[in-house]
Design a protein around this motif. Structure first.
Motif, PDB file in Angstrom:
ATOM      1  N   GLU A 196       1.125  -1.365   0.273  1.00  0.00           N
ATOM      2  CA  GLU A 196      -0.419  -0.188  -0.255  1.00  0.00           C
ATOM      3  C   GLU A 196       0.987   1.313   0.010  1.00  0.00           C
ATOM      4  O   GLU A 196       0.530   2.422   0.205  1.00  0.00           O
ATOM      5  CB  GLU A 196      -0.830   0.044   0.908  1.00  0.00           C
ATOM      6  CG  GLU A 196      -2.341  -1.039   1.015  1.00  0.00           C
ATOM      7  CD  GLU A 196      -2.488  -0.778   2.256  1.00  0.00           C
ATOM      8  OE1 GLU A 196      -4.430  -1.032   1.866  1.00  0.00           O
ATOM      9  OE2 GLU A 196      -2.160  -1.435   3.620  1.00  0.00           O
ATOM     10  N   LEU A 197       2.237   0.890   0.788  1.00  0.00           N
ATOM     11  CA  LEU A 197       2.617   1.627   0.342  1.00  0.00           C
ATOM     12  C   LEU A 197       3.933   2.550  -0.339  1.00  0.00           C
ATOM     13  O   LEU A 197       5.041   3.017  -1.045  1.00  0.00           O
ATOM     14  CB  LEU A 197       3.685   2.674   1.955  1.00  0.00           C
ATOM     15  CG  LEU A 197       2.490   2.943   2.836  1.00  0.00           C
ATOM     16  CD1 LEU A 197       3.180   2.542   4.148  1.00  0.00           C
ATOM     17  CD2 LEU A 197       1.565   4.093   3.266  1.00  0.00           C
ATOM     18  N   ALA A 198       4.116   1.118  -1.234  1.00  0.00           N
ATOM     19  CA  ALA A 198       4.552   0.627  -2.608  1.00  0.00           C
ATOM     20  C   ALA A 198       3.978   0.233  -3.697  1.00  0.00           C
ATOM     21  O   ALA A 198       3.343  -1.175  -3.582  1.00  0.00           O
ATOM     22  CB  ALA A 198       6.472   0.430  -2.061  1.00  0.00           C
ATOM     23  N   ALA A 199       4.828   0.649  -5.016  1.00  0.00           N
ATOM     24  CA  ALA A 199       4.397  -0.772  -6.009  1.00  0.00           C
ATOM     25  C   ALA A 199       4.498  -1.215  -6.232  1.00  0.00           C
ATOM     26  O   ALA A 199       6.217  -1.690  -5.224  1.00  0.00           O
ATOM     27  CB  ALA A 199       4.478   0.004  -7.147  1.00  0.00           C
ATOM     28  N   PRO A 200       4.300  -2.956  -7.134  1.00  0.00           N
ATOM     29  CA  PRO A 200       5.946  -4.126  -7.091  1.00  0.00           C
ATOM     30  C   PRO A 200       6.913  -3.965  -7.679  1.00  0.00           C
ATOM     31  O   PRO A 200       6.936  -2.679  -8.661  1.00  0.00           O
ATOM     32  CB  PRO A 200       4.628  -4.935  -7.794  1.00  0.00           C
ATOM     33  CG  PRO A 200       3.251  -4.490  -7.548  1.00  0.00           C
ATOM     34  CD  PRO A 200       3.701  -2.772  -7.884  1.00  0.00           C
ATOM     35  N   PRO A 201       7.766  -4.355  -6.715  1.00  0.00           N
ATOM     36  CA  PRO A 201       9.280  -3.649  -7.647  1.00  0.00           C
ATOM     37  C   PRO A 201       9.490  -4.603  -8.828  1.00  0.00           C
ATOM     38  O   PRO A 201       8.305  -5.524  -9.282  1.00  0.00           O
ATOM     39  CB  PRO A 201      10.128  -5.580  -6.481  1.00  0.00           C
ATOM     40  CG  PRO A 201       9.190  -5.854  -5.739  1.00  0.00           C
ATOM     41  CD  PRO A 201       7.599  -5.545  -5.569  1.00  0.00           C
ATOM     42  N   PRO A 213       4.268   4.114  -4.844  1.00  0.00           N
ATOM     43  CA  PRO A 213       2.608   3.342  -5.242  1.00  0.00           C
ATOM     44  C   PRO A 213       2.596   4.372  -6.409  1.00  0.00           C
ATOM     45  O   PRO A 213       2.287   5.494  -6.507  1.00  0.00           O
ATOM     46  CB  PRO A 213       2.157   3.165  -3.667  1.00  0.00           C
ATOM     47  CG  PRO A 213       2.117   4.791  -2.952  1.00  0.00           C
ATOM     48  CD  PRO A 213       4.709   4.897  -3.687  1.00  0.00           C
ATOM     49  N   ASP A 214       0.711   3.565  -6.855  1.00  0.00           N
ATOM     50  CA  ASP A 214      -0.132   3.841  -7.050  1.00  0.00           C
ATOM     51  C   ASP A 214      -0.791   4.723  -6.263  1.00  0.00           C
ATOM     52  O   ASP A 214      -1.426   4.585  -5.176  1.00  0.00           O
ATOM     53  CB  ASP A 214      -1.049   3.044  -7.690  1.00  0.00           C
ATOM     54  CG  ASP A 214      -2.094   3.904  -8.634  1.00  0.00           C
ATOM     55  OD1 ASP A 214      -2.490   4.737  -8.607  1.00  0.00           O
ATOM     56  OD2 ASP A 214      -2.927   2.828  -9.226  1.00  0.00           O
TER      57      ASP A 214
END
Length: 275
Positions: free
Chosen positions: A55-60, A69-70
């Motif tokens: 929730e605080l980052a997009a996928p690697p 993140p989005d």
């Protein structure tokens, strides 16, 4: 205005703020974040849990291990916690505020203005002998609207050029900066021209921000404290901790979100070693 709050002050203000638990541990291939398990074993009463990795980052990927993140996902997470545009929010993690600083930065990046970090994290709350809970609050329906771009960022090109006109800080441990060890990323070293400023050096033994942040900053900047500052780390988490510390001093630092994990994806980018 301070971006930090003590455990005692949070206990006093808790009825008027939204509290968010973002405990997190860097894992390599684990099925789930152990921070969620920690939350379920006990947390600040009324706190919601938000997951850093999802929730605080997009996928690697090409953007590194923790790309930005989005904004729509961040918006949904904040709304689930009952956050509106005018909400006062306090975030915390286990102790050192690494993950909490990432949450502080991301929430401000999407336009939330009143965000503070519990200095010393959940450990400070427990040390103050304050009540804990195992009850998870029901999801709410807040009205927050994400407006990304409220915090300054730079990309790999900008980070590479930064030392020509300002201070580029590498927040990783000294041995990783020097290229002596690299336990996570495929290439060891640092961006040429960057100065090493390990995140742990900004903290006390108890995991709280040092009282002498200004003096420490003068030592780090070494006479260049009037220059623009950009920060990076392994994947953009502990670099946010630097941004938070500098914000306490009234300094707006630019974050390189992709950090070292993005930098080394392109073999044409230069790599420096040594201290």
């Amino acid at each position: 205005m301070t971006h930090l709050i003590s455990a005692a002050d949070l206990a006093h203000e808790i009825e008027g703020v939204v509290v968010i638990d973002v405990r997190w541990t860097l894992t390599t291939g684990a099925a789930a974040n152990p921070g969620r398990d920690d939350y379920e074993r006990g947390h600040v009463p009324g706190a919601f849990f938000v997951d850093l990795d999802t929730e605080l980052a997009a996928p690697p990927g090409e953007g590194g291990r923790h790309p930005l993140p989005d904004p729509a996902i961040v918006e949904r997470a904040l709304r689930r916690c009952g956050v509106s545009d005018s909400s006062r929010v306090v975030v915390y993690d286990g102790r050192e505020s690494f993950a909490a600083a990432r949450a502080w930065w991301v929430f401000r990046w999407v336009g939330l203005t009143d965000v503070r970090v519990l200095d010393g994290g959940y450990a400070a709350w427990q040390a103050a002998d304050l009540p804990v809970s195992t009850q998870e609050p029901e999801p709410r329906d807040g009205g927050f609207r994400a407006r990304p771009g409220a915090m300054p960022t730079t990309d790999a090109t900008g980070a590479g050029a930064w030392p020509g006109s300002g201070l580029l800080l590498d927040a990783r441990a000294a041995e990783r900066y020097a290229g002596e060890v690299e336990p996570i990323d495929p290439v060891a070293g640092h961006i040429p021209g960057a100065l090493n400023s390990p995140t742990a050096s900004w903290l006390t033994r108890e995991g709280r921000f040092r009282d002498d942040l200004a003096a420490h900053w003068r030592e780090v900047a070494d006479g260049h404290d009037g220059e623009p500052v950009a920060v990076y780390c392994g994947s953009g988490v502990t670099a946010a901790h630097h941004a938070l510390a500098l914000a306490e001093l009234g300094i707006e630092a630019t974050l390189y979100p992709g950090s070292w994990s993005e930098w080394v994806r392109d073999p044409s980018r230069p790599v420096a070693t040594g201290r």
